[in-house]
Scaffold this active site. Sequence first.
Site, PDB file in Angstrom:
ATOM      1  N   LYS A  41       0.765  -1.030  -0.157  1.00  0.00           N
ATOM      2  CA  LYS A  41       0.227   0.042  -0.440  1.00  0.00           C
ATOM      3  C   LYS A  41       0.980   1.415  -0.054  1.00  0.00           C
ATOM      4  O   LYS A  41       2.360   0.677   0.509  1.00  0.00           O
ATOM      5  CB  LYS A  41      -0.820  -0.088   1.059  1.00  0.00           C
ATOM      6  CG  LYS A  41      -2.336  -1.558   1.242  1.00  0.00           C
ATOM      7  CD  LYS A  41      -2.757  -1.079   2.376  1.00  0.00           C
ATOM      8  CE  LYS A  41      -3.702  -2.434   2.690  1.00  0.00           C
ATOM      9  NZ  LYS A  41      -5.119  -1.881   3.460  1.00  0.00           N
ATOM     10  N   TYR A  49     -11.775  -2.857  -3.575  1.00  0.00           N
ATOM     11  CA  TYR A  49     -12.596  -3.111  -1.958  1.00  0.00           C
ATOM     12  C   TYR A  49     -14.158  -3.396  -2.050  1.00  0.00           C
ATOM     13  O   TYR A  49     -14.393  -2.611  -1.127  1.00  0.00           O
ATOM     14  CB  TYR A  49     -11.983  -1.884  -1.265  1.00  0.00           C
ATOM     15  CG  TYR A  49     -10.830  -2.238  -0.325  1.00  0.00           C
ATOM     16  CD1 TYR A  49     -10.421  -3.713   0.276  1.00  0.00           C
ATOM     17  CD2 TYR A  49      -9.833  -0.888  -1.019  1.00  0.00           C
ATOM     18  CE1 TYR A  49      -9.630  -3.787   1.139  1.00  0.00           C
ATOM     19  CE2 TYR A  49      -8.616  -1.526  -0.327  1.00  0.00           C
ATOM     20  CZ  TYR A  49      -8.449  -2.588   0.567  1.00  0.00           C
ATOM     21  OH  TYR A  49      -7.160  -2.873   0.855  1.00  0.00           O
ATOM     22  N   ASN A  69      -2.236   0.051   7.791  1.00  0.00           N
ATOM     23  CA  ASN A  69      -1.057  -1.174   7.158  1.00  0.00           C
ATOM     24  C   ASN A  69      -0.482  -1.702   7.059  1.00  0.00           C
ATOM     25  O   ASN A  69      -0.526  -3.674   6.586  1.00  0.00           O
ATOM     26  CB  ASN A  69      -2.344  -2.063   8.451  1.00  0.00           C
ATOM     27  CG  ASN A  69      -3.315  -2.605   7.649  1.00  0.00           C
ATOM     28  OD1 ASN A  69      -3.015  -1.975   6.150  1.00  0.00           O
ATOM     29  ND2 ASN A  69      -4.375  -3.634   7.965  1.00  0.00           N
ATOM     30  N   HIS A 111      -1.181  -5.233   1.711  1.00  0.00           N
ATOM     31  CA  HIS A 111      -3.009  -6.363   1.382  1.00  0.00           C
ATOM     32  C   HIS A 111      -2.445  -7.352   0.903  1.00  0.00           C
ATOM     33  O   HIS A 111      -1.694  -7.968   0.625  1.00  0.00           O
ATOM     34  CB  HIS A 111      -4.004  -6.531   0.462  1.00  0.00           C
ATOM     35  CG  HIS A 111      -4.588  -6.437  -0.392  1.00  0.00           C
ATOM     36  ND1 HIS A 111      -5.884  -6.718   0.428  1.00  0.00           N
ATOM     37  CD2 HIS A 111      -4.328  -7.581  -1.635  1.00  0.00           C
ATOM     38  CE1 HIS A 111      -6.858  -7.922  -0.632  1.00  0.00           C
ATOM     39  NE2 HIS A 111      -6.387  -7.736  -1.574  1.00  0.00           N
ATOM     40  N   GLU A 166      -9.181 -10.568  -7.984  1.00  0.00           N
ATOM     41  CA  GLU A 166      -8.453  -9.851  -7.821  1.00  0.00           C
ATOM     42  C   GLU A 166      -7.303  -9.718  -8.596  1.00  0.00           C
ATOM     43  O   GLU A 166      -6.713  -8.836  -8.780  1.00  0.00           O
ATOM     44  CB  GLU A 166      -7.396  -9.722  -6.391  1.00  0.00           C
ATOM     45  CG  GLU A 166      -8.711  -9.347  -4.954  1.00  0.00           C
ATOM     46  CD  GLU A 166      -8.157  -9.726  -3.757  1.00  0.00           C
ATOM     47  OE1 GLU A 166      -8.692  -9.244  -2.710  1.00  0.00           O
ATOM     48  OE2 GLU A 166      -7.138  -9.835  -3.523  1.00  0.00           O
TER      49      GLU A 166
HETATM   50  P1  IDP Z   1      -6.950  -7.370   5.163  1.00  0.00           P
HETATM   51  O1  IDP Z   1      -6.274  -5.893   4.517  1.00  0.00           O
HETATM   52  O2  IDP Z   1      -6.434  -7.712   6.344  1.00  0.00           O
HETATM   53  O3  IDP Z   1      -7.611  -8.703   4.634  1.00  0.00           O
HETATM   54  P2  IDP Z   1      -9.926  -6.408   5.662  1.00  0.00           P
HETATM   55  O4  IDP Z   1     -10.855  -6.702   6.371  1.00  0.00           O
HETATM   56  O5  IDP Z   1     -10.108  -6.753   3.969  1.00  0.00           O
HETATM   57  O6  IDP Z   1      -8.550  -6.400   6.162  1.00  0.00           O
HETATM   58  O7  IDP Z   1     -10.055  -5.254   5.488  1.00  0.00           O
HETATM   59  C1  IDP Z   1      -9.346  -4.707   4.186  1.00  0.00           C
HETATM   60  C2  IDP Z   1      -8.482  -2.460   5.116  1.00  0.00           C
HETATM   61  O8  IDP Z   1      -9.988  -1.695   5.228  1.00  0.00           O
HETATM   62  C3  IDP Z   1      -7.128  -3.162   6.016  1.00  0.00           C
HETATM   63  O9  IDP Z   1      -6.565  -4.013   5.402  1.00  0.00           O
HETATM   64  C4  IDP Z   1      -7.977  -1.844   6.374  1.00  0.00           C
HETATM   65  O10 IDP Z   1      -5.944  -1.180   5.611  1.00  0.00           O
HETATM   66  C5  IDP Z   1      -8.947  -1.363   6.270  1.00  0.00           C
HETATM   67  N1  IDP Z   1      -9.360  -1.433   7.329  1.00  0.00           N
HETATM   68  C6  IDP Z   1     -10.004  -2.438   7.904  1.00  0.00           C
HETATM   69  N2  IDP Z   1     -10.418  -1.976   9.098  1.00  0.00           N
HETATM   70  C7  IDP Z   1     -10.660  -0.427   8.766  1.00  0.00           C
HETATM   71  C8  IDP Z   1     -11.236  -0.143  10.237  1.00  0.00           C
HETATM   72  O11 IDP Z   1     -12.174  -0.168  11.429  1.00  0.00           O
HETATM   73  N3  IDP Z   1     -10.594   1.376  10.228  1.00  0.00           N
HETATM   74  C9  IDP Z   1     -10.042   1.396   8.778  1.00  0.00           C
HETATM   75  N4  IDP Z   1      -9.656   0.488   8.447  1.00  0.00           N
HETATM   76  C10 IDP Z   1      -9.807  -0.461   8.452  1.00  0.00           C
HETATM   77 MG    MG Z   2      -9.510  -8.311   3.257  1.00  0.00          MG
END
Ligand code: IDP
Ligand code: MG
Length: 149
Positions: free
Chosen positions: A9, A49, A112, A115, A126
Amino acid sequence: MEQTFIMIKPDGVQRGLIGDIISRFEKKGFYLKGMKFMNVERSFAQQHYADLSDKPFFPGLVEYIISGPVVAMVWEGKDVVLTGRRIIGATRPWEAAPGTIRGDYAVEVGRNVIHGSDSVDNAKKEIALWFPEGLAEWRSDLHPWVYEA
Ligand code: IDP
Ligand code: MG
């Protein structure tokens, strides 16, 4: 052999983590099958997304992903979808184990770093979305030193 979609990212790019992240997948024994360094259009980020479009953090997530270039990759290997997720670590960095990418480099869920596809089905979707042009065909000459068959 499975394939998974991995994306560094914009924060991972800005923070100079590209080499380290690629190195972790490479040294593990997975094969890089596709890679591009690119800016993402807003509509494309929304499509990637789409499953999260009703979440309150969705608009911020889209802004985050389009805030700078990303490294989009396809990695191939045995159980690479699940193992890739384990290399990446838990979504919320405070829950990510030390030694994982998010455990080592991230603090906030909204920053974070990386992805990774969460299932074989989603990986296929994807990869089709991000690499419609197809992937490189190759296998390392070291294959038998990493894989039993
Ligand atoms: P993942 O990336 O571990 O698969 P997902 O639940 O698919 O997690 O969520 C996609 C992305 O959305 C996360 O990597 C993070 O960047 C963002 N995200 C998920 N939950 C939150 C939140 O509660 N606040 C802000 N961003 C979030
Ligand atoms: Mg995800």
